[in-house]
Scaffold this motif. Structure first.
Motif, PDB file in Angstrom:
ATOM      1  N   MET A  43      -9.124  10.302  19.945  1.00  0.00           N
ATOM      2  CA  MET A  43      -8.452  10.176  18.659  1.00  0.00           C
ATOM      3  C   MET A  43      -6.954  10.400  18.863  1.00  0.00           C
ATOM      4  N   ILE A  44      -6.162   9.692  18.091  1.00  0.00           N
ATOM      5  CA  ILE A  44      -4.710   9.869  18.165  1.00  0.00           C
ATOM      6  C   ILE A  44      -4.164  10.189  16.773  1.00  0.00           C
ATOM      7  N   PRO A  45      -3.047  10.923  16.681  1.00  0.00           N
ATOM      8  CA  PRO A  45      -2.492  11.303  15.366  1.00  0.00           C
ATOM      9  C   PRO A  45      -2.119  10.090  14.525  1.00  0.00           C
ATOM     10  N   GLN A  46      -2.271  10.242  13.224  1.00  0.00           N
ATOM     11  CA  GLN A  46      -1.883   9.210  12.271  1.00  0.00           C
ATOM     12  C   GLN A  46      -0.579   9.608  11.588  1.00  0.00           C
ATOM     13  N   GLY A  47       0.385   8.648  11.553  1.00  0.00           N
ATOM     14  CA  GLY A  47       1.701   8.978  11.017  1.00  0.00           C
ATOM     15  C   GLY A  47       1.658   9.455   9.583  1.00  0.00           C
ATOM     16  N   ALA A  48       0.750   8.863   8.790  1.00  0.00           N
ATOM     17  CA  ALA A  48       0.698   9.217   7.373  1.00  0.00           C
ATOM     18  C   ALA A  48      -0.085  10.502   7.132  1.00  0.00           C
ATOM     19  N   LEU A  49      -0.743  11.015   8.146  1.00  0.00           N
ATOM     20  CA  LEU A  49      -1.549  12.234   8.004  1.00  0.00           C
ATOM     21  C   LEU A  49      -1.075  13.236   9.048  1.00  0.00           C
ATOM     22  N   ALA A  50      -0.008  13.915   8.745  1.00  0.00           N
ATOM     23  CA  ALA A  50       0.589  14.838   9.703  1.00  0.00           C
ATOM     24  C   ALA A  50      -0.420  15.894  10.142  1.00  0.00           C
ATOM     25  N   GLY A  51      -0.579  16.037  11.457  1.00  0.00           N
ATOM     26  CA  GLY A  51      -1.472  17.047  12.005  1.00  0.00           C
ATOM     27  C   GLY A  51      -2.898  16.578  12.207  1.00  0.00           C
ATOM     28  N   TYR A  52      -3.213  15.352  11.756  1.00  0.00           N
ATOM     29  CA  TYR A  52      -4.582  14.859  11.874  1.00  0.00           C
ATOM     30  C   TYR A  52      -4.647  13.652  12.823  1.00  0.00           C
ATOM     31  N   ALA A  53      -5.784  13.552  13.521  1.00  0.00           N
ATOM     32  CA  ALA A  53      -6.074  12.396  14.375  1.00  0.00           C
ATOM     33  C   ALA A  53      -7.371  11.764  13.889  1.00  0.00           C
ATOM     34  N   VAL A  54      -7.467  10.437  13.975  1.00  0.00           N
ATOM     35  CA  VAL A  54      -8.614   9.709  13.449  1.00  0.00           C
ATOM     36  C   VAL A  54      -9.074   8.683  14.480  1.00  0.00           C
ATOM     37  N   THR A  55     -10.392   8.434  14.543  1.00  0.00           N
ATOM     38  CA  THR A  55     -10.909   7.350  15.372  1.00  0.00           C
ATOM     39  C   THR A  55     -12.143   6.752  14.722  1.00  0.00           C
ATOM     40  N   ASN A  56     -12.423   5.506  15.077  1.00  0.00           N
ATOM     41  CA  ASN A  56     -13.627   4.814  14.629  1.00  0.00           C
ATOM     42  C   ASN A  56     -14.491   4.505  15.853  1.00  0.00           C
ATOM     43  N   TYR A  57     -15.775   4.770  15.742  1.00  0.00           N
ATOM     44  CA  TYR A  57     -16.691   4.519  16.856  1.00  0.00           C
ATOM     45  C   TYR A  57     -17.806   3.589  16.388  1.00  0.00           C
TER      46      TYR A  57
END
Length: 515
Positions: free
Chosen positions: A427-441
């Motif tokens: 997962m890598i950080p999302q610019g619009a969600l500071a401090g959070y990383a998201v991935t799809n599997y």
């Protein structure tokens, strides 16, 4: 050539070797030195002739005075046999004989031999590979029909100890003829149509395939444990899976179960090892309704290869679910006993699947009390239409069939929860969600129902966590929102805003949709 055919003066028995032979090399003699010429003698001619004859016989050629090229032909045959990795048959039609090198004195379960037949068979046949004459059968143990072994044909056989038979590992002519005729009959049923109506035209595809409804009946797939031993502790809940699609239950003390090498045509088997205080051991599988609809009110055959170190009865029981794919409430269809010994043996039970088979079927084997020191094995489990023995269906897509019920991101042979980065997702950080990383599997296949997803740290093996690349610490991971999971895949993110820009989070995913 025939070294035993002479113009005259031949003996009915071979000559004896000279008692005091003259050792060395031949000479023409020297009269001046009173040295006689070397005499070969009858035994010398006998040795040369028999050596040449042995080459012809080993190649399956009968020595004959009518040919002077048999030795050449024999050498060519033996070279062909070596390059083709087969043994030459020297027997007769219906009674095949091969000489293995090194020679054997006993047949072992699962031993394989490749044979080039000298003659076509005309009826039921036998094979002697050095340890005696045994029946030569087709791949389901049936007697051969005329023409099943063509002259010059190469076939492979496997010895089945429990049957004392050699089984040809591929389809023979008579089987192909029978299956073609059966398929032709089914095709006629499908395409010979009259007035359109559901009753006359609804021919399910499964009826044409005749597939085994049991998934992983050969115990080949073990995605949860990676082939390691699994301790069976549950007495009621279906939570212990020693291999994919097969659960274990116990009464009394726990037992262990592990995938091992199988026997005969089965590459794998599941071995159960008893424990002190155990009073009951059970192995079972649940079959989805869509795989069982074809069995409704039909005769079916349940088969399995079983062994038990202390000979006793193993009880099989078939149940139908009382509603579609809901196995909390069951109705018994049929039950019976197999008299199992320490030798892995194939068993068959035939019964009518009943009117509710289309709701789903549960098959369970009870091994009785498995106390300390007792072992058992099971493999080759299948459930098919009909009441006669059927060839086991070795499917190439068995892993994909299993993944519809349970899948993960670990490599084959690695148990879930193992600390390893191989196969882990990122997962890598999302610019619009500071401090959070998201991935799809995306799951390897569409799962049979929306699964339960569990996350594992690749560094610690801890559940509910993935690993941060910065600082080397675990961080909790959850499914993203109410719509973050489907039968096709899932979306997930870290549950606390702790990820820094440029950082990665990585870990493993396990998805479970067992019935």
């Amino acid at each position: 050539m025939d070294n035993r055919a002479w113009s005259s003066g031949a003996s009915a028995s071979p000559p004896s070797a000279p008692a005091s032979p003259s050792m060395g090399y031949p000479t023409a003699g020297d009269p001046l030195a009173s040295m006689p010429a070397t005499k070969g003698g009858a035994y010398w001619f006998h040795q040369i002739g028999e050596e040449l004859r042995a080459v012809q016989v080993a190649a399956g050629i009968t020595p004959s005075t009518a040919s002077t090229s048999q030795l050449l032909e024999a050498i060519q045959r033996l070279i062909d046999a070596q390059s083709g990795n087969y043994a030459l048959d020297t027997g007769a039609a219906n009674a095949y004989v091969v000489a293995l090198s090194p020679a054997i004195t006993a047949y072992t379960d699962g031993m394989t031999v490749r044979v080039k037949a000298a003659n076509a068979n005309t009826n039921a046949s036998t094979l002697n590979a050095g340890a005696g004459v045994v029946a030569l059968c087709n791949d389901v143990g049936g007697a051969l029909a005329g023409g099943d072994v063509p002259a010059g044909g190469i076939f492979e056989v496997t010895y089945i100890l429990s049957e004392n038979k050699f089984r040809i590992t591929s389809l023979v002519q008579s089987q192909g003829d029978a299956r073609y005729a059966a398929l032709a009959g089914l095709v006629t049923q499908v395409f010979s149509v009259a007035t359109p109506n559901a009753a006359s035209h609804a021919v399910p595809a499964d009826n044409l395939l005749g597939d085994n409804a049991v998934i992983n009946g050969e115990m080949a797939i073990d995605s949860r444990n990676g082939g390691a031993a699994k301790t069976i502790t549950s007495t009621v809940s279906i939570i212990d899976f020693p291999v994919d699609r097969f659960y274990g239950l116990i009464a009394g003390a726990s037992i262990t179960a592990q995938r091992i090498a199988g026997s005969g045509p089965f590459k794998y088997a599941l071995r159960l090892t008893g424990g002190a205080g155990n009073t009951g051991a059970y192995i079972g599988t649940r079959l989805k309704s869509t795989n069982c609809a074809k069995f409704t009110s039909q005769a079916v055959a349940l088969s399995a290869r079983l062994s038990l170190s202390v000979p006793s009865n193993v009880t099989w029981t078939a149940y139908s679910a009382n509603s579609t794919d809901a196995f909390a409430s069951l109705t018994q269809i049929a039950t019976g006993n197999f008299a199992v010994t320490a030798t892995p043996t194939d068993f068959l039970a035939a019964f009518n699947a009943g009117a509710n088979a289309g709701n789903g079927i549960l098959i369970q084997f009870s091994f009785g009390a498995m106390t300390d020191g007792i072992t058992a094995s099971i493999t080759g489990v299948q459930l098919k239409l009909g009441s006669a023995p059927a060839r086991f269906n070795h499917r190439m897509n068995e892993e994909q069939l299993c993944q519809a019920y349970h899948c993960n991101t670990y490599s084959n042979g690695v148990a879930e929860g193992t600390a390893t980065t191989i196969g882990s997702q990122i997962m890598i950080p999302q610019g619009a969600l500071a401090g959070y990383a998201v991935t799809n599997y995306r799951f390897p296949v569409s799962m049979q129902a929306i699964p339960t997803v569990t996350f594992y740290s690749p560094a610690s093996g801890a559940t509910g966590n993935w690993r941060r690349s910065a600082g080397g610490a675990d961080t909790p991971v959850v499914v993203s929102g109410n719509s973050g999971i489907s039968t096709e895949g899932c979306s997930c993110h870290n549950s606390s805003a702790t990820v820094t820009p440029g950082e990665q989070i990585y870990g493993h995913i396990v998805a479970d949709a067992e019935l």
